[in-house]
Design an enzyme around this catalytic site. Sequence first.
Site, PDB file in Angstrom:
ATOM      1  N   ASP A   2     -36.779  41.090  36.657  1.00  0.00           N
ATOM      2  CA  ASP A   2     -36.056  39.895  37.331  1.00  0.00           C
ATOM      3  C   ASP A   2     -35.773  40.209  38.792  1.00  0.00           C
ATOM      4  O   ASP A   2     -35.324  41.000  39.239  1.00  0.00           O
ATOM      5  CB  ASP A   2     -34.715  39.565  36.402  1.00  0.00           C
ATOM      6  CG  ASP A   2     -34.777  39.314  35.185  1.00  0.00           C
ATOM      7  OD1 ASP A   2     -34.413  39.950  34.295  1.00  0.00           O
ATOM      8  OD2 ASP A   2     -35.525  38.328  34.760  1.00  0.00           O
ATOM      9  N   GLU A  28     -34.427  34.434  38.192  1.00  0.00           N
ATOM     10  CA  GLU A  28     -33.087  34.248  38.077  1.00  0.00           C
ATOM     11  C   GLU A  28     -32.710  32.618  38.538  1.00  0.00           C
ATOM     12  O   GLU A  28     -32.031  31.972  37.534  1.00  0.00           O
ATOM     13  CB  GLU A  28     -32.298  34.921  39.139  1.00  0.00           C
ATOM     14  CG  GLU A  28     -32.455  36.650  38.767  1.00  0.00           C
ATOM     15  CD  GLU A  28     -31.360  36.688  37.466  1.00  0.00           C
ATOM     16  OE1 GLU A  28     -31.574  37.825  37.072  1.00  0.00           O
ATOM     17  OE2 GLU A  28     -30.943  35.847  36.812  1.00  0.00           O
ATOM     18  N   ASP A  36     -38.886  47.250  37.831  1.00  0.00           N
ATOM     19  CA  ASP A  36     -37.985  46.080  37.432  1.00  0.00           C
ATOM     20  C   ASP A  36     -38.320  44.948  36.849  1.00  0.00           C
ATOM     21  O   ASP A  36     -39.693  44.619  37.604  1.00  0.00           O
ATOM     22  CB  ASP A  36     -36.817  46.058  38.818  1.00  0.00           C
ATOM     23  CG  ASP A  36     -35.921  44.837  38.664  1.00  0.00           C
ATOM     24  OD1 ASP A  36     -35.303  44.650  37.445  1.00  0.00           O
ATOM     25  OD2 ASP A  36     -36.028  43.993  39.320  1.00  0.00           O
TER      26      ASP A  36
HETATM   27  C1  XBP Z   1     -31.558  41.085  35.826  1.00  0.00           C
HETATM   28  C2  XBP Z   1     -30.151  41.013  35.084  1.00  0.00           C
HETATM   29  C3  XBP Z   1     -30.356  40.281  33.594  1.00  0.00           C
HETATM   30  C4  XBP Z   1     -30.676  38.834  33.794  1.00  0.00           C
HETATM   31  C5  XBP Z   1     -30.129  38.164  32.612  1.00  0.00           C
HETATM   32  O1  XBP Z   1     -32.189  42.507  35.303  1.00  0.00           O
HETATM   33  O2  XBP Z   1     -29.474  41.481  35.683  1.00  0.00           O
HETATM   34  O3  XBP Z   1     -29.112  40.354  33.013  1.00  0.00           O
HETATM   35  O4  XBP Z   1     -29.948  38.202  35.014  1.00  0.00           O
HETATM   36  O5  XBP Z   1     -30.868  38.725  31.472  1.00  0.00           O
HETATM   37  P1  XBP Z   1     -33.201  42.982  35.977  1.00  0.00           P
HETATM   38  P2  XBP Z   1     -29.956  38.803  30.089  1.00  0.00           P
HETATM   39  O6  XBP Z   1     -33.126  42.689  37.772  1.00  0.00           O
HETATM   40  O7  XBP Z   1     -32.778  44.500  35.940  1.00  0.00           O
HETATM   41  O8  XBP Z   1     -34.630  43.004  35.545  1.00  0.00           O
HETATM   42  O9  XBP Z   1     -29.217  37.577  30.036  1.00  0.00           O
HETATM   43  O10 XBP Z   1     -31.075  39.046  29.044  1.00  0.00           O
HETATM   44  O11 XBP Z   1     -29.056  40.146  30.431  1.00  0.00           O
HETATM   45 MG    MG Z   2     -34.066  42.841  39.573  1.00  0.00          MG
END
Ligand code: XBP
Ligand code: MG
Length: 271
Positions: free
Chosen positions: A11, A18, A9
């Site tokens: 983020d 975040e 993954d």
């Molecule tokens: C995390 C998310 C993403 C980011 C924002 O993704 O949910 O939506 O918060 O990015 P993961 P975008 O944990 O699956 O990596 O604004 O480009 O959606």
């Molecule tokens: Mg994540």
Amino acid sequence: MILQAVIFDVDGTLADTERDGHRVAFNTAFREAGLDWEWGVALYGELLAVTGGKERMRAYAEKYRRDWSARSDLDTVIAGLHRAKTRHYLALVEQGGIPPRPGVVRLIQELRKAGLRLAIATTTSPENVEVLLHTTLAELPSGTFEVIGAGDVVPSKKPAPDIYQWVLDRLNLPARNSLAIEDSRNGVRSARGAGLPVLVTQSTYTVGEDFTGAVAVVSDLGEPSRPFTLLQGGAPARRWVDAEALCHWAACASGHSPNQPSDRHRPATVT
Ligand code: XBP
Ligand code: MG
């Protein structure tokens, strides 16, 4: 060899993006558009239950800005805000302000050396992955990740299993030969939905989430000089996540319980 690929993954897993990354970029885009929308740290934590930036803005409007959710052009407005937000996020990451989480670079280099295949399965936009690879993870060679599944390539985002299935299809591997590393309940549900065992490295916004289904939950991937705290699941031989630990957890998940003393007697928390 049961484990052939590790799917990361982004983020919250590769980097804690975040609170000081995406959230700041959203607020900058809102101000730039003249909106009085402001996502504080706590509110953003609530909104993260919805994955995908565009989907998150719609969920916010429907819950908190009824004046906006009734507008027929909401999707158009959101698309414009998301383009702006992404521009700000890219600039923010390029400034170098978002470091990799502990153990991430070390583990990825070890996995490459051990001959495992690496991939990414994320809800975030593809350009956000690229910028992170070129800045935060610049010491990793290009092509480290054989497959990158990101954002809108699938119809349903996490917790739906679509993105992990998309990546497995392109790796041409069954789920049982792969393992996912995630930070959130949405991520665990997505990977489990696609049949993958999942290791959780809890992140700032996911402390205390219900990680049912994970093979183990650790504070982070750890370093030999900075051991992790084991929060759930069986402890591997070492106190940092390495290829052996991932093989151990994958084997456990597939029912091949390796006969290691650490499986039976190590205390619940390894610090
Ligand atoms: C995390 C998310 C993403 C980011 C924002 O993704 O949910 O939506 O918060 O990015 P993961 P975008 O944990 O699956 O990596 O604004 O480009 O959606
Ligand atoms: Mg994540």
